[in-house]
Design a protein around this motif. Structure first.
Motif, PDB file in Angstrom:
ATOM      1  N   ALA A 178       0.806  -1.108  -0.048  1.00 18.04           N
ATOM      2  CA  ALA A 178      -0.005   0.016   0.011  1.00 18.04           C
ATOM      3  C   ALA A 178       0.793   1.322  -0.025  1.00 18.04           C
ATOM      4  O   ALA A 178       0.760   2.157  -0.654  1.00 18.04           O
ATOM      5  CB  ALA A 178      -0.871   0.140   1.224  1.00 18.04           C
ATOM      6  N   THR A 179       2.029   1.259   0.795  1.00 14.04           N
ATOM      7  CA  THR A 179       2.578   2.477   0.836  1.00 14.04           C
ATOM      8  C   THR A 179       3.486   2.579  -0.446  1.00 14.04           C
ATOM      9  O   THR A 179       4.080   3.750  -0.666  1.00 14.04           O
ATOM     10  CB  THR A 179       3.980   2.584   1.818  1.00 14.04           C
ATOM     11  OG1 THR A 179       4.936   1.324   1.503  1.00 14.04           O
ATOM     12  CG2 THR A 179       3.319   2.295   3.181  1.00 14.04           C
ATOM     13  N   LEU A 180       3.304   1.819  -1.507  1.00 13.71           N
ATOM     14  CA  LEU A 180       4.168   1.846  -2.672  1.00 13.71           C
ATOM     15  C   LEU A 180       3.391   2.252  -3.772  1.00 13.71           C
ATOM     16  O   LEU A 180       3.347   2.379  -4.983  1.00 13.71           O
ATOM     17  CB  LEU A 180       4.815   0.667  -3.134  1.00 13.71           C
ATOM     18  CG  LEU A 180       5.877   0.315  -2.392  1.00 13.71           C
ATOM     19  CD1 LEU A 180       6.567  -1.048  -2.531  1.00 13.71           C
ATOM     20  CD2 LEU A 180       6.959   1.269  -2.477  1.00 13.71           C
ATOM     21  N   GLY A 181       2.021   2.810  -3.135  1.00 20.43           N
ATOM     22  CA  GLY A 181       1.161   3.480  -4.195  1.00 20.43           C
ATOM     23  C   GLY A 181      -0.045   2.259  -4.784  1.00 20.43           C
ATOM     24  O   GLY A 181      -0.916   3.015  -5.582  1.00 20.43           O
ATOM     25  N   VAL A 182      -0.166   1.159  -4.258  1.00 23.77           N
ATOM     26  CA  VAL A 182      -1.048   0.271  -4.982  1.00 23.77           C
ATOM     27  C   VAL A 182      -2.349   0.301  -3.916  1.00 23.77           C
ATOM     28  O   VAL A 182      -2.348   0.316  -2.630  1.00 23.77           O
ATOM     29  CB  VAL A 182      -0.513  -1.130  -4.645  1.00 23.77           C
ATOM     30  CG1 VAL A 182      -1.293  -2.062  -5.313  1.00 23.77           C
ATOM     31  CG2 VAL A 182       0.797  -1.185  -5.490  1.00 23.77           C
ATOM     32  N   ASN A 183      -3.537   0.400  -4.690  1.00 27.48           N
ATOM     33  CA  ASN A 183      -4.792   0.507  -4.156  1.00 27.48           C
ATOM     34  C   ASN A 183      -5.428  -1.059  -3.538  1.00 27.48           C
ATOM     35  O   ASN A 183      -5.556  -1.582  -4.416  1.00 27.48           O
ATOM     36  CB  ASN A 183      -5.776   1.070  -5.186  1.00 27.48           C
ATOM     37  CG  ASN A 183      -7.040   1.217  -4.598  1.00 27.48           C
ATOM     38  OD1 ASN A 183      -7.642   0.662  -3.407  1.00 27.48           O
ATOM     39  ND2 ASN A 183      -8.301   1.874  -5.206  1.00 27.48           N
TER      40      ASN A 183
END
Ligand SMILES: Nc1ncnc2c1ncn2[C@@H]1O[C@H](COP(=O)(O)OP(=O)(O)OP(=O)(O)O)[C@@H](O)[C@H]1O
Ligand SMILES: [Mg+2]
Lengths: 288, 240
Positions: A178-183
């Protein structure tokens, strides 16, 4: 001898179903921590959808459309209900999916009746391939081939596409994904749909072999859980191996000790867990 | 406009109250160190900012956008790179696959460019994350965050557990980020190296900010660092 080959082959087929079911269950369990007791219900639904679609779009059309529709329904149910249980006590999702399983079964009974329905497979597939091995019908070979194809496609999806790679990463550490921009909400929905798609596909195929009645999913779900445990939690190759192994084991047992055909898979599970508590290919620490 | 403004953060793990009114900011292009002894709340501060442990009270603004309560993926999409404590590499994925997880934002950082920055990584593309050394894992965690083309980079103890030579490399990279104009919030136990690279520093103790000022001033006052940040003498001497 022929009897043994027959049962071995039967075991492979049953094992392929277990594996297909169990792979879907595993995908969902690994990413979302949900033990989906409604999986058998989705399987039945896939089969009934195919049954209802067949008069309109034929067997082949139904083979494509019914699992897709089942998968879409899975996404809708995940979005409406299941995602609300994420991050809570596992009891919530257990109760929810258990309830859904009953609802699916009763709805199937209400719409399609409690008796088994005539489920037609193409004549092309129902012929035996050879006279001496009369039991090797085209349909049986077709089922095994299709399961193999589905497994190969799943493998490619999980290793060659970004979404598949993110699913595997999320299995390991969803917060970091999630912290890598993945929804990750969307990722879990898609993943749930994928798992349910596999259940739907298993249903469409299984109905041609086992016949179709509302309880078709119930007989397949417990062995699928056993397949996951035998193969090892957290490992999809393990799940596949576990499914085929227990299928073959019950196939062989039915020759020599027919009354133990169902018990043998649980005996196998106990033996595997005694020798190797994390299952054949399971990750260390998953079960502890 | 500030890269980051955190105002009065009150963060809890369940019932335990961890952060008590933490206020800090990072200007655009600034490198800011966040120091403090074990358990002071440094990691919790970063988790509050990136949305992993949202604060119960207080606000976070990133490049002027009020992001309090946003899910982590939306905060990342603003260009916030997070290099977590312990690296949290995906051990079950190959190095190449690890770099396909981030939702890349357009910008100068591409997979080819991060492999150029970390040649050691490009030799091990097919290896699983869990097979990498600690230093390689740290490089991978930084590379992964760079693919977001971050405007703000949060690093949590990037030098932890690494050999001195590798620690030097890590701090060189942080210097390079500054040269790229990336704003950095750096959590470190390696106080000396951190104050050397930072413009300003904050010290956290027991969930409160107890010092705020120019990094150089803090760096000049060794006794103060020892009492505030709890840095041991060895840590003070560790680098160079
Ligand atoms: N998941 C958690 N649940 C409950 N308490 C936690 C949790 N994580 C950390 N804490 C507590 O919160 C406090 C602050 O922890 P935090 O990890 O933010 O400190 P830190 O400054 O990063 O320390 P370190 O230098 O050891 O990394 C500590 O007292 C810790 O015990
Ligand atoms: Mg910490």
């Amino acid at each position: 001898m022929t009897q043994l080959i027959f049962n071995l082959f039967n075991g492979v087929i049953i094992g392929a179903f277990y594996a297909l079911m169990a792979l879907g269950l595993s995908l969902i369990l690994n990413l979302s921590g949900v033990i989906n007791f409604a999986h058998g219900g989705f399987l039945a639904l896939g089969a009934y959808l195919a049954y209802s679609l067949m008069p309109h779009i034929g067997f082949w059309g139904a083979l494509v459309a019914a699992p897709l529709l089942t998968g879409l329904l899975g996404i809708a149910i995940e979005w409406l209900l299941i995602r609300r249980t994420y991050g809570r006590d596992p009891l919530y999702s257990l109760l929810l999916t258990f309830g859904l399983a009953f609802i699916f079964e009763d709805v199937s009974r209400y719409i399609w009746g409690a008796q088994s329905v005539p489920y037609q497979i193409p004549a092309l597939l129902s012929r035996p391939l050879s006279l001496s091995y009369f039991f090797i019908t085209g349909y049986r070979v077709f089922m095994v081939a299709l399961v193999a194809l589905a497994v190969a496609a799943l493998y490619l999806l999980l290793t060659r596409t970004r979404i598949g790679i993110r699913i595997r990463a999320g299995t390991h550490d969803l917060a970091t994904v999630a912290t890598l921009g993945v929804n990750v909400r969307l990722l879990r929905s898609v993943n749930f749909g994928l798992g349910v798609y596999l259940a739907g596909l298993a249903g469409v195929l299984a109905a041609g072999q086992l016949g179709l009645q509302p309880t078709i999913g119930t007989s397949l779900i417990m062995p699928s859980f056993v397949a996951i445990i035998v193969g090892g939690l957290g490992s999809l190759p393990g799940t596949l191996l576990g499914g085929i192994l227990i299928g073959v084991a019950s196939g062989i047992t039915s020759v020599y000790f027919a009354s133990a055909t169902e018990a043998v898979i649980y005996v196998m599970m106990a033996l595997v867990l005694l020798v190797r508590p994390r299952g054949l290919l399971g990750e260390e620490g998953r079960l502890q | 406009m500030k890269a980051l403004e955190a105002q009065g953060l009150q963060t809890y793990y369940g019932k335990s109250h961890i952060l008590d009114s933490v206020t800090l900011e990072v200007g655009e292009g600034e490198v800011v160190a966040l120091l403090g002894r074990n358990g002071a709340g440094k990691t919790t501060t970063l988790r509050s900012i990136v949305g992993l442990t949202p604060p119960r009270l207080g606000s976070v603004r990133i490049f002027g956008e009020a992001v309090t309560g946003w899910p982590p993926y939306r905060i990342a999409a603003l260009g916030v790179g997070y290099v977590p404590e312990g690296r949290r590499i995906f051990g079950n994925l190959t190095l190449d696959e690890n770099l396909l997880v981030p939702v890349a934002r357009p910008g100068p950082w591409t997979i080819e460019r991060v492999y150029q920055l970390f040649p050691r990584l490009s030799e091990r593309r097919e290896n699983k994350g869990r097979q990498l050394s600690g230093g390689e894992q740290e490089m991978l965690a930084i590379a992964r965050a760079l693919l977001l083309n971050p405007r703000l980079l949060l690093l949590d103890e990037p030098s932890q557990g690494l050999a001195p030579l590798i620690v030097q490399d890590v701090f060189k990279i942080i210097g390079a980020m500054r040269a790229e104009g990336i704003s950095v919030l750096l959590v470190e136990q390696n106080v000396r190296a951190a104050v050397a690279v930072a413009d300003r520093a904050y010290v956290l103790d027991d969930g409160r900010i107890v010092y705020e000022g120019a990094a150089a001033a803090l760096g000049a006052d060794e006794a103060r660092v020892r009492t505030l940040a709890g840095a041991s003498a060895e840590k003070w001497e560790a680098v160079d």
